[in-house]
Scaffold this motif. Structure first.
Motif, PDB file in Angstrom:
ATOM      1  N   THR A 189       1.059  -0.890   0.082  1.00  7.96           N
ATOM      2  CA  THR A 189       0.224  -0.142  -0.189  1.00  7.96           C
ATOM      3  C   THR A 189       1.478   1.353   0.360  1.00  7.96           C
ATOM      4  OG1 THR A 189      -1.879  -0.976   1.313  1.00  7.96           O
ATOM      5  CG2 THR A 189      -1.877   1.123   1.474  1.00  7.96           C
ATOM      6  N   GLU A 190       1.924   0.907   0.581  1.00  5.44           N
ATOM      7  CA  GLU A 190       2.788   3.070   0.901  1.00  5.44           C
ATOM      8  C   GLU A 190       3.775   2.694  -0.418  1.00  5.44           C
ATOM      9  OE1 GLU A 190       3.165   0.637   4.827  1.00  5.44           O
ATOM     10  OE2 GLU A 190       2.667  -0.278   3.066  1.00  5.44           O
ATOM     11  N   LEU A 201       0.926   3.971  -2.406  1.00  6.16           N
ATOM     12  CA  LEU A 201       1.096   5.456  -2.967  1.00  6.16           C
ATOM     13  C   LEU A 201       1.891   6.581  -3.133  1.00  6.16           C
ATOM     14  CD1 LEU A 201      -0.971   5.205   0.622  1.00  6.16           C
ATOM     15  CD2 LEU A 201      -2.372   5.820  -1.488  1.00  6.16           C
ATOM     16  N   GLU A 202       3.422   5.801  -2.803  1.00  5.56           N
ATOM     17  CA  GLU A 202       4.120   6.498  -3.242  1.00  5.56           C
ATOM     18  C   GLU A 202       4.300   6.880  -4.802  1.00  5.56           C
ATOM     19  OE1 GLU A 202       7.456   4.153  -1.413  1.00  5.56           O
ATOM     20  OE2 GLU A 202       6.299   5.400   0.551  1.00  5.56           O
ATOM     21  N   ALA A 211      -4.262   2.606   9.510  1.00 10.42           N
ATOM     22  CA  ALA A 211      -4.114   4.119   9.650  1.00 10.42           C
ATOM     23  C   ALA A 211      -3.260   4.238   7.799  1.00 10.42           C
ATOM     24  CB  ALA A 211      -2.789   3.498  10.264  1.00 10.42           C
ATOM     25  N   LEU A 212      -3.270   3.038   6.760  1.00  5.93           N
ATOM     26  CA  LEU A 212      -3.097   2.539   5.970  1.00  5.93           C
ATOM     27  C   LEU A 212      -4.116   3.228   5.226  1.00  5.93           C
ATOM     28  CD1 LEU A 212      -1.264  -0.379   5.500  1.00  5.93           C
ATOM     29  CD2 LEU A 212      -0.016   1.292   5.454  1.00  5.93           C
ATOM     30  N   ASP A 272      -6.344   5.282   6.288  1.00  2.00           N
ATOM     31  CA  ASP A 272      -6.842   6.425   6.405  1.00  2.00           C
ATOM     32  C   ASP A 272      -5.244   7.830   5.556  1.00  2.00           C
ATOM     33  OD1 ASP A 272      -8.741   5.831   8.878  1.00  2.00           O
ATOM     34  OD2 ASP A 272      -7.097   6.489  10.238  1.00  2.00           O
ATOM     35  N   ARG A 273      -4.030   6.479   5.548  1.00  2.00           N
ATOM     36  CA  ARG A 273      -3.753   7.330   4.426  1.00  2.00           C
ATOM     37  C   ARG A 273      -4.037   7.901   3.150  1.00  2.00           C
ATOM     38  NH1 ARG A 273       2.724   5.410   3.199  1.00  2.00           N
ATOM     39  NH2 ARG A 273       2.878   7.618   1.543  1.00  2.00           N
ATOM     40  N   LEU A 274      -4.956   6.420   2.662  1.00  5.94           N
ATOM     41  CA  LEU A 274      -4.781   6.806   1.147  1.00  5.94           C
ATOM     42  C   LEU A 274      -5.879   7.549   0.940  1.00  5.94           C
ATOM     43  CD1 LEU A 274      -7.787   5.113   0.606  1.00  5.94           C
ATOM     44  CD2 LEU A 274      -6.292   2.901   0.860  1.00  5.94           C
ATOM     45  N   ALA A 293      -6.623  10.253   3.043  1.00 11.20           N
ATOM     46  CA  ALA A 293      -5.758  11.638   3.510  1.00 11.20           C
ATOM     47  C   ALA A 293      -5.584  11.912   1.964  1.00 11.20           C
ATOM     48  CB  ALA A 293      -4.697  11.843   4.803  1.00 11.20           C
ATOM     49  N   GLU A 294      -4.418  11.233   1.784  1.00 11.01           N
ATOM     50  CA  GLU A 294      -3.637  11.999  -0.147  1.00 11.01           C
ATOM     51  C   GLU A 294      -4.686  12.122  -1.135  1.00 11.01           C
ATOM     52  OE1 GLU A 294      -0.760   9.358  -0.895  1.00 11.01           O
ATOM     53  OE2 GLU A 294       0.237   9.460   0.937  1.00 11.01           O
TER      54      GLU A 294
END
Length: 210
Positions: free
Chosen positions: A47-48, A51-52, A75-76, A78-80, A82-83
């Motif tokens: 996932t990281e 997204l990168e 948290a993953l 939430d990150r996607l 947030a982006e």
């Protein structure tokens, strides 16, 4: 999550029916647009990476999340969000529709809805298929399938063939591309995503959410 040959036959049959009559298709605006979609996650590592890679190309995508993975890795998720990416429901437990009791299937979809922190009508059934009663019970959902497989589940497919497929479908306004953000397909996704993003960027495509 592999299927035997009989399941593959049923998958092809149901997929064709759903895509022909029920699946959502973006309006063809005549622009060079690609809709990147990712299934099954979020799972750590891949996932990281996804997204990168998207951020490098200022690309937005739509993530069809399994509720069990959102619960395990909030948290993953939430990150996607947030982006600035979009999310869709991919069931809670990654159920195979034709072999699941319809009300149980619908309950599993609702369970996924409950854990997603944003309301969405987007729904992609695992393997792109569900039976007719499930379609009826989920009639308020917008079923989203795909036009092009990225090849991250198909090691026998060459990159040149995938890129040609993307160009051909996008020219017809059918540019939904299927990827995965799961550990099972991580190796191929890591190989193919950067190349496909680079190709589409050079061709002047925009990357939009559904």
């Amino acid at each position: 999550m592999r299927l035997d040959s009989f399941k593959h036959f049923k998958t092809d049959m149901y997929f064709g029916i759903v895509k022909s009559f029920l699946a959502y298709h973006p309006v063809n605006t005549g622009t060079k647009t690609v809709f990147l979609t990712f299934d099954d996650g979020p799972e750590p590592g891949i996932t990281e990476f996804v997204l990168e890679q998207l951020a490098l190309h200022q690309a937005k995508a739509t993530f069809f999340c399994c509720g069990c993975n959102v619960a395990a890795h909030p948290a993953l998720y939430d990150r996607l969000m947030a982006e600035g990416h979009a999310v869709g429901n991919h069931t809670y437990s990654h159920l195979y529709g034709p072999e699941t009791e319809p009300r149980h299937y619908a309950d599993d979809v609702r369970k996924c809805d409950e854990i997603l922190s944003t309301s969405t009508i987007l729904f992609r059934p695992p393997w792109g298929i569900l039976n007719f009663w499930e379609m009826f019970l989920l009639r308020k959902k917008r079923i989203v399938l795909w036009d092009v497989e990225s090849g991250d589940v198909r090691p026998d497919v060459e990159l040149t063939s995938i890129l040609a497929d993307i160009d051909a479908h996008t020219a017809k306004g059918q540019g939904i591309v299927l990827f995965h953000f799961s550990k099972e397909h991580e190796q191929r996704t890591r190989l193919l995503l950067p190349a496909i993003l680079e190709h589409c960027t050079i061709k002047g495509y925009s990357f939009e959410t559904l």
